[in-house]
Design an enzyme around this catalytic site. Structure first.
Site, PDB file in Angstrom:
ATOM      1  N   ARG A 482       0.925  -1.380   0.059  1.00 39.22           N
ATOM      2  CA  ARG A 482       0.066   0.162   0.115  1.00 39.22           C
ATOM      3  C   ARG A 482       1.030   1.148   0.090  1.00 39.22           C
ATOM      4  O   ARG A 482       0.726   2.328  -0.250  1.00 39.22           O
ATOM      5  CB  ARG A 482      -0.942  -0.135   1.217  1.00 39.22           C
ATOM      6  CG  ARG A 482      -1.941  -1.267   1.213  1.00 39.22           C
ATOM      7  CD  ARG A 482      -2.570  -1.036   2.564  1.00 39.22           C
ATOM      8  NE  ARG A 482      -3.158   0.338   3.079  1.00 39.22           N
ATOM      9  CZ  ARG A 482      -3.605   0.380   4.194  1.00 39.22           C
ATOM     10  NH1 ARG A 482      -3.593  -0.473   5.145  1.00 39.22           N
ATOM     11  NH2 ARG A 482      -4.097   1.518   4.605  1.00 39.22           N
ATOM     12  N   ASP A 587      -0.804   0.415  10.143  1.00 36.54           N
ATOM     13  CA  ASP A 587      -1.393   1.626  10.423  1.00 36.54           C
ATOM     14  C   ASP A 587      -0.539   2.348  11.344  1.00 36.54           C
ATOM     15  O   ASP A 587      -0.032   3.689  11.314  1.00 36.54           O
ATOM     16  CB  ASP A 587      -2.687   1.739  11.029  1.00 36.54           C
ATOM     17  CG  ASP A 587      -3.751   1.449   9.731  1.00 36.54           C
ATOM     18  OD1 ASP A 587      -4.108   2.381   8.876  1.00 36.54           O
ATOM     19  OD2 ASP A 587      -4.289   0.451   9.636  1.00 36.54           O
TER      20      ASP A 587
END
Length: 674
Positions: A482, A587
């Site tokens: 990502r 995250d």
């Protein structure tokens, strides 16, 4: 008569100035010598958390880019960068370094230097791949000794001999064509533009991360000590407000007060730290930087650390030790704005380049990389403004305007378009509704779907028709994909999403407008917060709603595309592997990275109640399978060497948000839907 007196006065003044020039009297007080010829203007001051309370010290035109500058000619010896280093061996965009293994027992610091380079982007696994060969020198090893010469020595060509301690004698020219990176080298033997001057580090200097700067206040209050002096046995003593009471040797005619510190302890809250020009006293230079005490160097006979790239005119003062009383008077006359700017710069330089052994070593390698690819690889602005050259990778860009940190100094603003990057994992269903909502934004330039599912993506006809280009990228089934710097991303701003995200067009529009005002930060919708668990002695994190937060989920967040480059090429491989093995950690890792670079918290924007809430992370103390997820924040804090996350209690809402006015007057009306 009056005319004759005026003429006599002018003649007397002219004769006095002529006599001073003929005698060659040095300047009374000057700023530290700049590392190399400047482009004609100084650089701007750094931006701080309390910038709204302080006036701007930068002037228009202070932030012009530096013209390329070739390395200076050496002061001594026959070696220079042009005739003793072969740049043809350097291939690719990054400097590759091979570190010679050491057979003899090594110290913990040397062992850490080896591990730090091996885990960095500089590492080369074999001598044939390397552009630079690094030889670590033990403090008690005789430089140039035959036992130190490795098999690929080649007369020292393309070699760097690194020593964190000063050499006991003149050794520079016994090492052939090798560069020397030495702590506090003597100014008369230092080869400018070829050797590298290192700081003299204390024995217990942090290996990674490092302690933050310890400046207690920006502007000294009345009664605060003006000076700090080094006494015998390395103690610091403040001299009080009457600075003329203490000469350079530290013996005070009047009682300076009881405040005293031991060697290595926190410095007193003084404005100026007087440091003699002797090489052993270079150790106190680093202590002064950490304390935010402006170093006043008295005719130093050692080269300032990293003087090739650091503009010491912004953080230090060089004074003539032969004129003590006049120098003290000049220090007292410095404008408060100048004193404040100098103190701020000491804190930035300490944090960026000197707070740990790892930063000192990486700064050394970055200086050599700049020589290979030209001085324009890192303009002076990048070296001398936050976050520093170590966090402004030249593989991304050599222009300050392309980074998210310099828009304010450059007087620019990010472009008004963003790229949406939607990550699709299992079960591999295309997020049709999310694509339509994002494509409806007036600021959307393109939509990229990163397909990381084992199922093949649907054919082109199954995707919705959008007003912006839609591209499907084949992923590698890893969560860290990502944050790979894909060449297909054409905008500065990235809207990171996953297939399960749910946003309205108004929410996307408002969040992007907020990001344009804070391009160096992350702007998101869903938040987590970190905390210190006193009972367990570990860090924890939670998704519970509270009055503060420190992380935003990257499943719906805006940030600058440069952070993809940092994530892939700056973070240690061990951290990226951790994120792939424990997906919930990705995250946290991205928030760690941005907070470590900016020293600022993320920004939260409103998120509609009709959307799903953030799933809470595993709670500490859960069953065994949850331990890796629970522990990732502690492993990351250990890798970074400190806890970089910054908490915030701020949320930005649109003007007229939930105000009792007509809905027709509100720009982002859908944000208030139940």
């Amino acid at each position: 008569m009056q005319s004759w007196r005026r003429k006599s006065l002018w003649l007397a003044l002219s004769a006095s100035w002529l006599l001073l020039i003929l005698l060659g009297v040095p300047p009374l007080l000057r700023l530290a010598e700049p590392p190399r010829p400047q482009s004609g203007v100084p650089q701007g001051w750094p931006r701080w958390l309390d910038a709204e309370l302080l006036q701007s010290f930068s002037q228009p035109g202070e932030h012009l880019e530096d013209a390329p500058r070739p390395p200076q000619a050496p002061l001594g010896g026959s070696c220079s960068w042009g005739n003793c280093f072969d740049t043809s061996q350097c291939k690719g965009a990054d400097l590759k370094v091979f570190v010679y293994p050491t057979a003899a027992p090594i110290s913990e610091t040397q062992r850490w230097i080896l591990a730090s380079i091996e885990g960095s982007r500089y590492h080369a696994s074999s001598p044939s791949e390397a552009c630079l060969h690094l030889l670590l020198l033990s403090p008690d090893a005789p430089a140039g000794g035959p036992s130190l010469v490795p098999p690929q020595w080649n007369g020292g060509r393309n070699h760097l001999v690194l020593s964190l301690r000063p050499a006991p004698g003149p050794q520079t020219f016994q090492l052939g064509q090798a560069m020397v990176a030495e702590a506090s080298p003597a100014a008369d033997t230092f080869r400018s533009g070829f050797d590298v001057a290192l700081p003299l580090l204390p024995d217990a200097h942090p290996l990674r991360g490092g302690a933050p700067g310890q400046m207690r206040q920006h502007s000294p209050h009345p009664g605060v000590a003006l000076l700090a002096l080094v006494e015998e046995r390395g103690r610091w003593r403040t001299a009080g407000t009457d600075a003329s009471a203490c000469p350079w040797d530290g013996r005070c005619e009047k009682d300076p007060g009881p405040e005293q510190t031991q060697l290595g302890a926190t410095l007193p809250n003084a404005t100026f730290c007087l440091i003699s020009g002797r090489r052993p006293d270079a150790l106190y230079f680093l202590q002064a930087l950490q304390a935010g005490c402006i170093p006043v160097l008295l005719s130093p006979r050692w080269e300032l650390p990293f003087s090739e790239v650091i503009d010491w005119t912004k953080a230090a003062i060089i004074a003539d030790e032969r004129l003590p009383l006049q120098v003290l008077a000049a220090l007292q006359e410095l404008p408060p704005a100048r004193v404040l700017a100098l103190r701020q710069q000491t804190q930035f330089l300490w944090d960026a380049y000197f707070s740990s052994v790892e930063k000192v070593v990486h700064t050394t390698l970055e200086i050599i990389q700049d020589r290979i690819f030209g001085a324009s690889a890192h303009p002076s602005l990048l070296w001398n403004s936050p976050p520093g050259a170590l966090l402004a990778l030249p593989t991304f860009s050599t222009s300050p305007q392309d980074f998210p940190f310099y828009h304010l100094q450059q007087g620019s603003r990010p472009a008004g378009r963003f790229s949406a990057l939607i990550w699709v994992g299992a079960p591999g269903q295309p997020p049709l509704k999310l694509i339509q909502a994002v494509a409806g934004s007036q600021h959307c330039a393109q939509i990229l779907v990163l397909w990381s599912s084992e199922r093949p993506p649907p054919p082109k006809g199954r995707w919705p028709e959008t007003a912006v280009p839609l591209t499907v990228i084949d992923g590698h089934r890893k969560v860290s994909d990502r944050f790979f710097p894909y060449s297909a991303i054409s905008t500065e701003a990235i809207l990171s999403l996953n297939a399960h995200s749910s946003l309205s067009t108004s929410e996307v529009d408002f969040a992007f407008v907020v990001w344009q005002s804070f391009p160096e930060r992350m702007v998101g919708f869903l938040t987590w917060s970190h905390f210190w668990d006193e009972a367990r002695g570990i860090w924890g994190y939670t998704a519970e709603k509270a009055n503060e937060f420190s992380m935003v989920l990257t499943t719906a967040a805006f940030y600058h595309r440069y952070y993809h480059t940092l994530f892939t090429h700056y973070l240690p491989k061990a951290l990226r592997t951790l994120a792939d093995e424990t997906p919930i950690c990705v995250d946290i890792l991205m928030n760690f990275l941005v907070a470590a670079v900016t020293k600022l918290p993320p920004i939260k924007v409103p998120y509609g109640k009709q959307h799903q809430e953030a799933s809470p992370p595993p709670a500490p103390g859960g069953p065994e399978p949850q331990l890796p997820a629970r522990d990732c924040i502690n492993r990351m804090a250990a890798e970074f060497g400190h806890m970089p996350l910054v908490s915030s209690r701020l949320r930005l809402d649109p003007v007229l948000f939930k105000d009792p006015v007509s809905v027709l007057r509100k720009k982002y009306r859908s944000l208030e839907k139940p």
